[in-house]
Design a protein around this motif. Structure first.
Motif, mmCIF file in Angstrom:
data_model
loop_
_atom_site.group_PDB
_atom_site.id
_atom_site.type_symbol
_atom_site.label_atom_id
_atom_site.label_comp_id
_atom_site.label_asym_id
_atom_site.label_seq_id
_atom_site.Cartn_x
_atom_site.Cartn_y
_atom_site.Cartn_z
ATOM 1 N N ALA A 111 -101.631 101.673 -11.436
ATOM 2 C CA ALA A 111 -102.642 102.695 -11.725
ATOM 3 C C ALA A 111 -103.412 103.141 -10.496
ATOM 4 O O ALA A 111 -103.965 104.244 -10.455
ATOM 5 N N GLY A 112 -103.447 102.288 -9.472
ATOM 6 C CA GLY A 112 -104.215 102.628 -8.281
ATOM 7 C C GLY A 112 -103.710 103.839 -7.529
ATOM 8 O O GLY A 112 -104.452 104.449 -6.752
ATOM 9 N N TRP A 113 -102.444 104.219 -7.771
ATOM 10 C CA TRP A 113 -101.885 105.350 -7.032
ATOM 11 C C TRP A 113 -102.121 106.687 -7.735
ATOM 12 O O TRP A 113 -101.650 107.722 -7.260
ATOM 13 N N ALA A 114 -102.854 106.682 -8.807
ATOM 14 C CA ALA A 114 -103.142 107.935 -9.514
ATOM 15 C C ALA A 114 -103.748 109.000 -8.600
ATOM 16 O O ALA A 114 -103.358 110.173 -8.680
ATOM 17 N N PRO A 115 -104.697 108.671 -7.714
ATOM 18 C CA PRO A 115 -105.289 109.721 -6.866
ATOM 19 C C PRO A 115 -104.277 110.427 -5.971
ATOM 20 O O PRO A 115 -104.347 111.653 -5.805
ATOM 21 N N ILE A 116 -103.312 109.697 -5.392
ATOM 22 C CA ILE A 116 -102.354 110.372 -4.528
ATOM 23 C C ILE A 116 -101.341 111.143 -5.365
ATOM 24 O O ILE A 116 -100.866 112.216 -4.947
ATOM 25 N N ASN A 120 -101.043 115.221 -4.923
ATOM 26 C CA ASN A 120 -99.749 115.824 -4.607
ATOM 27 C C ASN A 120 -99.151 116.574 -5.791
ATOM 28 O O ASN A 120 -98.079 117.167 -5.669
ATOM 29 N N GLN A 121 -99.846 116.522 -6.944
ATOM 30 C CA GLN A 121 -99.365 117.139 -8.191
ATOM 31 C C GLN A 121 -97.957 116.664 -8.540
ATOM 32 O O GLN A 121 -97.066 117.446 -8.841
ATOM 33 N N GLY A 122 -97.814 115.330 -8.491
ATOM 34 C CA GLY A 122 -96.522 114.732 -8.800
ATOM 35 C C GLY A 122 -95.946 114.033 -7.590
ATOM 36 O O GLY A 122 -96.582 113.945 -6.532
ATOM 37 N N HIS A 123 -94.727 113.561 -7.732
ATOM 38 C CA HIS A 123 -94.147 112.782 -6.633
ATOM 39 C C HIS A 123 -93.247 113.587 -5.712
ATOM 40 O O HIS A 123 -92.946 113.158 -4.603
ATOM 41 N N LYS A 124 -92.832 114.758 -6.128
ATOM 42 C CA LYS A 124 -91.892 115.530 -5.315
ATOM 43 C C LYS A 124 -92.592 116.246 -4.166
ATOM 44 O O LYS A 124 -93.790 116.517 -4.213
ATOM 45 N N ALA A 125 -91.807 116.559 -3.145
ATOM 46 C CA ALA A 125 -92.336 117.263 -1.972
ATOM 47 C C ALA A 125 -92.414 118.751 -2.278
ATOM 48 O O ALA A 125 -91.609 119.554 -1.792
ATOM 49 N N GLY A 126 -93.391 119.114 -3.108
ATOM 50 C CA GLY A 126 -93.545 120.503 -3.509
ATOM 51 C C GLY A 126 -94.810 121.130 -2.965
ATOM 52 O O GLY A 126 -94.795 122.187 -2.330
ATOM 53 N N LYS A 127 -95.942 120.500 -3.182
ATOM 54 C CA LYS A 127 -97.217 121.040 -2.715
ATOM 55 C C LYS A 127 -97.248 121.116 -1.186
ATOM 56 O O LYS A 127 -96.751 120.223 -0.491
ATOM 57 N N VAL A 128 -97.854 122.178 -0.681
ATOM 58 C CA VAL A 128 -98.037 122.322 0.767
ATOM 59 C C VAL A 128 -99.412 121.767 1.136
ATOM 60 O O VAL A 128 -100.434 122.242 0.659
ATOM 61 N N TRP A 129 -99.420 120.737 1.969
ATOM 62 C CA TRP A 129 -100.659 120.145 2.468
ATOM 63 C C TRP A 129 -101.011 120.778 3.807
ATOM 64 O O TRP A 129 -100.146 121.319 4.492
ATOM 65 N N ILE A 321 -106.930 111.885 -0.859
ATOM 66 C CA ILE A 321 -107.158 110.825 -1.845
ATOM 67 C C ILE A 321 -108.618 110.773 -2.259
ATOM 68 O O ILE A 321 -108.935 110.656 -3.459
ATOM 69 N N PHE A 322 -109.527 110.868 -1.305
ATOM 70 C CA PHE A 322 -110.955 110.868 -1.657
ATOM 71 C C PHE A 322 -111.304 112.042 -2.569
ATOM 72 O O PHE A 322 -112.027 111.893 -3.564
ATOM 73 N N ASP A 323 -110.809 113.223 -2.235
ATOM 74 C CA ASP A 323 -111.112 114.410 -3.049
ATOM 75 C C ASP A 323 -110.507 114.288 -4.442
ATOM 76 O O ASP A 323 -111.104 114.711 -5.438
ATOM 77 N N SER A 324 -109.329 113.687 -4.502
ATOM 78 C CA SER A 324 -108.669 113.494 -5.790
ATOM 79 C C SER A 324 -109.455 112.527 -6.666
ATOM 80 O O SER A 324 -109.563 112.723 -7.885
ATOM 81 N N ILE A 325 -110.017 111.486 -6.073
ATOM 82 C CA ILE A 325 -110.824 110.529 -6.833
ATOM 83 C C ILE A 325 -111.997 111.228 -7.501
ATOM 84 O O ILE A 325 -112.342 110.948 -8.662
ATOM 85 N N GLU A 326 -112.607 112.150 -6.791
ATOM 86 C CA GLU A 326 -113.724 112.901 -7.380
ATOM 87 C C GLU A 326 -113.243 113.783 -8.530
ATOM 88 O O GLU A 326 -113.896 113.880 -9.574
ATOM 89 N N GLU A 327 -112.098 114.410 -8.350
ATOM 90 C CA GLU A 327 -111.567 115.275 -9.405
ATOM 91 C C GLU A 327 -111.198 114.482 -10.657
ATOM 92 O O GLU A 327 -111.349 114.976 -11.785
ATOM 93 N N THR A 362 -111.499 103.594 -5.283
ATOM 94 C CA THR A 362 -112.641 103.414 -4.389
ATOM 95 C C THR A 362 -112.950 104.698 -3.631
ATOM 96 O O THR A 362 -112.107 105.196 -2.887
ATOM 97 N N ASN A 363 -114.152 105.194 -3.806
ATOM 98 C CA ASN A 363 -114.554 106.445 -3.166
ATOM 99 C C ASN A 363 -114.923 106.226 -1.695
ATOM 100 O O ASN A 363 -114.756 105.128 -1.158
#
Length: 579
Positions: A111-116, A120-129, A321-327, A362-363
């Protein structure tokens, strides 16, 4: 790493530690590859004095008079990571990022990997960072549950980022230190285990001390192993006093406990620890990471050569990851990430949503305390050093690699200049009600730690000093700083439990001194320990309950006049549900 609920999870294997020396470091994280076998922990006797002397850097903390109203501050490390981290020589040995640049980030079912996953909106290399300089890259999350395979893949350079629990990092480093290019650089804590790990016992077992002489089944060289070693030592039980039966992984340990009634306890994780404690099973939870909530910390680390070449990408991942935790504070986004995790982990629909509570993400503020605050009793340094000493005692590791050779808090420190992060607050402080008038059921304590702090006669000043033969003043008890830190680490690790501090005196003045004055002195001594914990380590005063018993409770009823033993403080951990 604790796995999710609702379905048999991929095994978490560790290599047979004793077979090949080269496999020592591959005995990673939350599982064990040692075949089911019976074995009592071997190695040197674990001396808690060695651990409490070495596990944290408290040597430069100045003495102070106890003052419960003083302002408590944090103390940051003064060094810069770049001055401590080893140089990375030569050409990088990791897989080229390609076009578009694609970073491979290994995770496991947890469950700890939920923020990443959400970032990334999933596990695939789709989103552009966007990296810290605006450059584009993509992120591929790679599911590698088997830590041996993950370690090999990380060492080969096929993945750029790996996962671990801090307690397993000494084992990780043992393997990876052979090549400085693949040495881990830890940049961020993603969570604390929040109930997913636990020790289940038969109903007849009341506390940790009653495990002495009993059989416990678990996965070796895993967070389960670390959890048990830590709890035993804090409860005054040597690991050699417990018969440990090792299985291939934690799930097999739970199955063995369920089938073999001669086993008194099992160390495992969700969902097995919950299934084993259902009504009618004849078992109960002795302690879990819901109580010991700052014991097992999950982190991610980059290859040293990758971090050297791509600092902007590392910074972007930390921010993401920090921003995702807030979301993920909203229910709709939690349900959204649960669906992504179900698909990624190949779980039945709805399963991941039941996993989320097993981890506390952890924030920024909590990461800052973990990496930068030298005074935090549960920071990276103390967690890492304690784990190393425990594994060294059972001969699982050799030469120590210091914590500042793998911990890189440069990004955490940099983000502190931005109000977006700097204004975040620690959200993982257990809310204790004031202790005044609280009746604590001390008999329900899961463990009792007996410590000795020597005081001047008729004094309750923990840090009182004395001079001898014209020499500089020293503490009356030269070990007082170490002892206070030891109690602080215990209190911090069991951050959701009440800590009962009981003061005792010797009976050398029995029949002469007024008993009420003796009891008051013992109470003040206990309270001075509490004040030292609050002042030195920024601990919640409401977590502690103090009591003074004078000479009423000798340490050894068969030897009541042993004054040296009786001048003591006892610390009991009382879970919230028992209060």
């Amino acid at each position: 790493m604790t796995t999710g609920a609702g379905k048999p999870k991929p095994a978490f294997f560790l290599a047979v530690l004793a077979v090949v020396a080269g496999l020592v470091g591959l005995a990673f994280y939350r599982c064990n590859a040692k075949k089911s076998s019976s074995s009592t922990t071997t190695g040197d006797k674990i001396d808690i004095k060695d651990i409490k002397k070495q596990a944290g850097d408290g040597s430069d903390v100045q003495a102070e008079n106890p003052d419960p109203n003083s302002v408590t501050t944090t103390k940051d490390y003064s060094f810069e990571p770049a001055t401590r981290l080893p140089e990375v020589p030569g050409t990088a040995d990791y897989k080229k990022l390609g076009t578009p640049r694609t970073v491979r980030f290994a995770v496991n079912v947890w469950a700890g990997w939920a923020p990443i996953v959400w970032a990334n909106q999933g596990h695939k290399a789709g989103k552009v960072w966007k990296d810290a300089k605006g450059g584009e890259f993509k992120l591929e999350l790679v599911l590698i549950d088997d830590p041996v395979a993950m370690g090999n893949t990380f060492a080969s350079g096929d993945i750029h980022i790996g996962w671990a629990t801090v307690d397993m990092l000494p084992l990780v480093v043992e393997r990876l230190k052979r090549d400085p290019r693949s040495m881990p650089r830890v940049f961020q804590q993603v969570d604390w285990s929040n109930g997913g790990d636990g020790i289940v016992v038969r109903d007849t077992i009341k506390n940790v001390s009653e495990l002495r002489g009993k059989t416990v089944v678990l996965a070796q060289n895993s967070p389960s192993h670390y959890f048990l070693l830590n709890v035993l030592l804090n409860g005054g039980v040597q690991p050699s006093e417990v018969d440990m039966k090792f299985t291939k992984d934690a799930f097999q340990a739970a199955a063995a406990f369920n089938q073999n009634k001669s086993y008194a306890a099992v160390v495992s994780w969700a969902p097995d620890i919950y299934n084993l404690t259902k009504a009618g099973m004849g078992n109960k939870m002795l302690v879990s990471t819901q109580t010991a909530n700052k014991l097992i910390a999950d982190v991610w680390f980059a290859r040293a050569d990758f971090a050297r070449d791509n600092p902007e990408i590392v910074e972007s991942l930390v921010r993401g990851i920090f921003d995702s935790i807030e979301e993920l504070k909203t229910d709709d986004k939690k349900q959204g990430v649960a669906k992504l995790m179900d698909a990624f982990y190949d779980l039945p629909p709805g399963t991941a949503s039941t996993m989320l509570a097993d981890a506390h993400w952890t924030n920024y503020a909590e990461n800052r305390d973990f990496f930068l605050n030298q005074n935090s009793p549960t920071n990276f340094e103390r967690t890492y050093n304690t784990a190393f000493l425990l594994y060294k005692a059972i001969r699982a590791v050799g030469t120590k690699v210091e914590f500042d050779q793998v911990m890189d808090f440069s990004v955490i420190k940099k983000l502190g200049a931005e109000p977006k992060y700097a204004e975040q607050k620690n959200e993982y402080e257990f809310k204790f009600t004031p202790t005044s008038g609280i009746d604590i059921n001390v008999e329900s304590a899961v463990l009792t730690k007996t410590v000795t702090i020597n005081f001047f006669p008729n004094s309750y000043d923990v840090f009182k000093k004395m001079s001898k033969d014209g020499k500089p003043e020293t503490h009356y008890d030269p070990n007082v700083e170490i002892t206070i830190e030891e109690i602080a680490k215990l209190s911090g690790q069991f951050g959701a439990a009440r800590i009962h501090i009981a003061g005792h005196t010797d009976s050398s003045m029995r029949g002469v001194a007024d008993e009420s004055l003796v009891r008051e002195l013992s109470s003040r001594r206990a309270n001075s320990v509490k004040e030292a914990l609050v002042n030195r380590f920024k601990m919640n005063p409401n977590q502690f309950v103090v009591a003074g018993y004078g000479w009423d409770k000798p340490a050894d009823k068969k030897d009541p006049d042993n004054h040296a033993k009786n001048r003591r403080v006892e610390v009991k951990v009382v879970p919230a549900e028992a209060q």
